[in-house]
Design a protein around this motif. Structure first.
Motif, PDB file in Angstrom:
ATOM      1  N   ASN A 134      -6.123  13.381   4.547  1.00 24.27           N
ATOM      2  CA  ASN A 134      -4.832  12.677   4.603  1.00 24.27           C
ATOM      3  C   ASN A 134      -4.539  12.069   5.969  1.00 24.27           C
ATOM      4  OD1 ASN A 134      -4.098  13.088   1.885  1.00 24.27           O
ATOM      5  ND2 ASN A 134      -3.506  15.189   2.368  1.00 24.27           N
ATOM      6  N   GLU A 135      -5.520  12.069   6.848  1.00 25.07           N
ATOM      7  CA  GLU A 135      -5.364  11.407   8.148  1.00 25.07           C
ATOM      8  C   GLU A 135      -5.262   9.901   7.948  1.00 25.07           C
ATOM      9  OE1 GLU A 135      -7.682  11.310  12.478  1.00 25.07           O
ATOM     10  OE2 GLU A 135      -8.773  11.884  10.663  1.00 25.07           O
TER      11      GLU A 135
ATOM     12  N   LEU B 217      -7.117   3.202   7.121  1.00 32.39           N
ATOM     13  CA  LEU B 217      -7.613   4.056   6.042  1.00 32.39           C
ATOM     14  C   LEU B 217      -6.780   5.325   5.955  1.00 32.39           C
ATOM     15  CD1 LEU B 217     -10.081   4.685   4.032  1.00 32.39           C
ATOM     16  CD2 LEU B 217     -10.967   6.037   5.942  1.00 32.39           C
ATOM     17  N   THR B 218      -6.406   5.690   4.742  1.00 33.50           N
ATOM     18  CA  THR B 218      -5.828   7.006   4.479  1.00 33.50           C
ATOM     19  C   THR B 218      -6.921   7.862   3.864  1.00 33.50           C
ATOM     20  OG1 THR B 218      -3.606   6.094   4.138  1.00 33.50           O
ATOM     21  CG2 THR B 218      -4.053   8.289   3.248  1.00 33.50           C
TER      22      THR B 218
ATOM     23  N   PHE C 245       0.846  -1.192   0.000  1.00 35.36           N
ATOM     24  CA  PHE C 245       0.000   0.000   0.000  1.00 35.36           C
ATOM     25  C   PHE C 245       0.885   1.248   0.000  1.00 35.36           C
ATOM     26  CE2 PHE C 245      -3.095   2.967   2.055  1.00 35.36           C
ATOM     27  CZ  PHE C 245      -4.114   2.833   1.115  1.00 35.36           C
ATOM     28  N   HIS C 246       0.425   2.295  -0.690  1.00 33.91           N
ATOM     29  CA  HIS C 246       1.275   3.461  -0.894  1.00 33.91           C
ATOM     30  C   HIS C 246       1.588   4.224   0.400  1.00 33.91           C
ATOM     31  CE1 HIS C 246      -2.781   5.214  -0.982  1.00 33.91           C
ATOM     32  NE2 HIS C 246      -2.204   6.326  -0.543  1.00 33.91           N
ATOM     33  N   ASP C 247       0.670   4.181   1.371  1.00 31.63           N
ATOM     34  CA  ASP C 247       0.881   4.926   2.619  1.00 31.63           C
ATOM     35  C   ASP C 247       1.361   3.971   3.702  1.00 31.63           C
ATOM     36  OD1 ASP C 247       0.875   6.610   4.778  1.00 31.63           O
ATOM     37  OD2 ASP C 247      -1.158   7.373   4.467  1.00 31.63           O
TER      38      ASP C 247
ATOM     39  N   PHE D 156      -8.724   0.582   1.521  1.00 28.08           N
ATOM     40  CA  PHE D 156      -8.125   0.486   2.844  1.00 28.08           C
ATOM     41  C   PHE D 156      -7.274  -0.772   2.925  1.00 28.08           C
ATOM     42  CE2 PHE D 156     -12.582  -1.105   3.209  1.00 28.08           C
ATOM     43  CZ  PHE D 156     -12.325  -2.448   3.441  1.00 28.08           C
ATOM     44  N   GLU D 157      -6.412  -0.801   3.919  1.00 21.10           N
ATOM     45  CA  GLU D 157      -5.642  -2.002   4.210  1.00 21.10           C
ATOM     46  C   GLU D 157      -6.373  -2.802   5.280  1.00 21.10           C
ATOM     47  OE1 GLU D 157      -1.069  -2.013   4.164  1.00 21.10           O
ATOM     48  OE2 GLU D 157      -1.589  -0.019   4.893  1.00 21.10           O
TER      49      GLU D 157
END
Length: 584
Positions: free
Chosen positions: A494-495, A546-547, A452-454, A518-519
């Motif tokens: 962006n939280e 979740l981002t 995942f990107h974040d 989401f992850e």
């Protein structure tokens, strides 16, 4: 790519000018000869300008005629095929006498194009046309459907496939899109009315007094008398697996019932990609192809590390891509068995049309157990409400005084149960597949092909309880229904947030968030799968990270259509907006 369409709907679409609507095939042979199993190419729309018309159509299955709400006159709606990196304009004409809408399920797009009336746009008024316009920033298997009233139940849904801009990491020689759904000849509002009158109205396999005492019903084969008596004392039904069952539903594969035998072709030795989409209103399916292993390569449109299995459960609104490689010159039966075993969708994979394979009988209906009541983490011999002398339980599960102080649930008539000690069930085999001798997929088997990107850790945690009253068919989040006191769920733009879904009911709930992926937190070393929908098992928990990177107002709901309609829905607000500063 193959699919099926009702003959009357096809004729009607032809009268509307099918060529102009993007049809890729002629009349199917079965429509001319009456031979089951022969199928046309799936009607496919592509390009940067697409037109859809929402209207009424006749629909026939199992020799009975009914009424459908369709797009371009077919059920399911045409396949929309797009490419990552393009822009698209989709003009939707509403010929109905009521409002309609289209939600692009799983797509990342501006919130005002998401298609949820009252949340992201006003809806499409009767006799008007609305144009959706957005860039395509992803690839994978998705679908689209109405978010107005109960139109989805009547046929307002279709598949959507986005090809990658670059080479596809999944190699395959041929593909078939498999749209699973449930059909009823009852008007959806009549069906909903029956559920409100009696929560178990369609449960023809429920425990009876005669079966409880004499052991005549099927429950006697799977549950000891002492346990059946315990369930009776609690006034709960261990056979309450699905709200709507095969008593009224016909289960469809690409718009066709089991007897009509939709057929997808292959050449022995080919790698065949099956894109499964569960477009049902209420039905969770267990998928298997006896004699043919499946390698799962994608979940909810996101590539996963390939994992081979013999069966998987696909909840409502989920998608799974599987690769099969049949090497023999014979037919294979594709079985989509409803979670409560009250019926099945059936199709065939074969080298030639007209071939069939044995269709397995329905398996024994599963029953709920202690874990499904939210007692997965308890010592059952010492838990509240247990009668130690008899081993039975009283009504403690329904006693609101047992609700822990830190559980923020609006307890009232709409909440008939609080799970005493729910546990994470994302690694459990799905309901009813616990004891199957073959391989069964779980969420813990899914790992992303790319991380995942974040990679940030969540900065806070939010608990959301899935609540309801099964007998009165009332459903909610935290005991509060949308538009009846439920406060929006607010995230800062962006939280990074961990959301804990706690299922206080004894039913599965596929929970979907719009506009985001989401992850799903599994804790597995290969990583967390990336999804937009997660099935939360009865009495269990599931967490996702979740981002909140999509500003706007987004729907968040159970994707069981009648649960959402009954109130299990809320709005996620992500702020600030690009042009609104901190405006709420």
């Amino acid at each position: 790519m193959t699919s099926t369409i009702d003959r009357r709907s096809l004729l009607r679409a032809g009268a509307m000018g099918a060529a102009g609507l993007g049809w890729s095939g002629l009349f199917p042979a079965w429509a001319q000869t009456g031979s089951p199993g022969l199928r046309p190419q799936m009607p496919t729309l592509s390009g940067e300008d697409i037109r859809l018309t929402v209207g009424h159509s006749p629909f026939t299955v199992g020799g009975r005629n009914g009424h459908a709400i369709t797009l371009n006159g077919v059920l399911p709606a045409p396949l929309i095929r797009l490419r990552e990196g393009q822009n698209v304009r989709i003009h939707v004409e509403n010929t109905l006498d009521e409002d309609t809408s289209i939600h692009w399920h799983g797509l990342i797009l501006p919130f005002h194009m998401d298609g949820v009336p009252g949340i992201s746009f006003p809806g499409i008024l009767p006799k008007t046309t609305f144009t959706y316009e957005f860039p395509i920033v992803q690839n994978g298997t998705y679908w689209y459907h109405s978010h107005s009233g109960l139109q989805e139940q009547s046929g307002h849904y279709g598949p959507l496939v986005i090809d990658p801009a670059d080479s596809d990491p999944v190699a395959y020689d041929r593909e078939h899109v498999i749209v699973l759904s449930d059909w009823t000849f009852l008007h959806p509002h009549e069906l909903f009315g029956k559920l409100k009158q009696q929560g178990g109205y369609f449960n023809r396999q429920r425990q009876t007094l005669a079966g409880l005492i004499g052991g005549e019903d099927e429950l006697a084969h799977t549950m000891p008398l002492e346990e059946r008596m315990m369930w009776g004392k609690m006034r709960m039904d261990p056979a309450d697996i699905a709200d709507v069952t095969g008593a009224t539903y016909t289960f469809l594969v690409n718009g066709h019932g089991a007897a009509e035998n939709w057929t997808g072709l292959f050449r022995p030795g080919e790698r065949v990609r099956l894109r499964f989409i569960n477009a049902s209103a209420m039905t969770i399916f267990n998928i298997r192809i006896p004699g043919l292993p499946m390698t799962i390569v994608s979940a909810d449109g996101q590539n996963v590390q390939p994992v081979e299995t013999d069966e998987f459960q696909i909840s409502v609104a989920e998608t799974y891509d599987a690769i099969v490689t049949p090497t023999e010159d014979r037919a294979f039966t594709l079985v989509a068995e409803s979670i409560d075993r009250s019926g099945m969708g059936r199709a065939t994979l074969a080298p030639r049309m007209g071939m069939q394979a044995p269709v397995p009988p329905l398996r024994r209906k599963p029953v709920l157990g202690m874990k499904d009541m939210g007692m997965g983490g308890m010592d059952h011999g010492s838990m509240p409400g247990m009668d130690h002398g008899s081993g039975s339980m009283n009504h403690g599960m329904r006693d609101k005084s047992l609700v822990p102080d830190d559980v923020d649930v609006d307890v009232g008539v709409g909440v008939d149960m609080i799970a005493p000690m729910p546990v994470d069930r994302t690694g459990d085999r799905p309901l009813g597949l616990e004891d199957e001798p073959h391989r069964v997929l779980t969420y813990h088997d899914l790992a992303p092909l790319r991380p995942f990107h974040d990679k940030r850790q969540p900065t806070r945690s939010v608990d959301i309880h899935l609540t309801g009253n099964m007998e009165r068919f009332m459903w909610s989040f935290d005991g509060k229904k949308l538009n009846e006191g439920a406060e929006p769920i607010r995230f800062a733009r962006n939280e990074r947030v961990r959301v804990n879904l706690i299922n206080n009911s004894m039913m599965s709930h596929p929970i979907h968030i719009h506009g985001h992926f989401f992850e799903l937190v599994t804790g597995m070393p290969a990583g967390n799968p990336v999804k937009h929908t997660v099935n939360v098992m009865p009495g269990g928990k599931a967490s996702f990270d979740l981002t909140a990177d999509a500003p706007g107002d987004w729907a968040f709901h159970c994707h069981l259509l009648y649960h959402m309609h009954a109130g299990m829905m809320n709005v996620v607000k992500v702020r600030p907006m690009d042009d609104e500063g901190e405006k709420a």
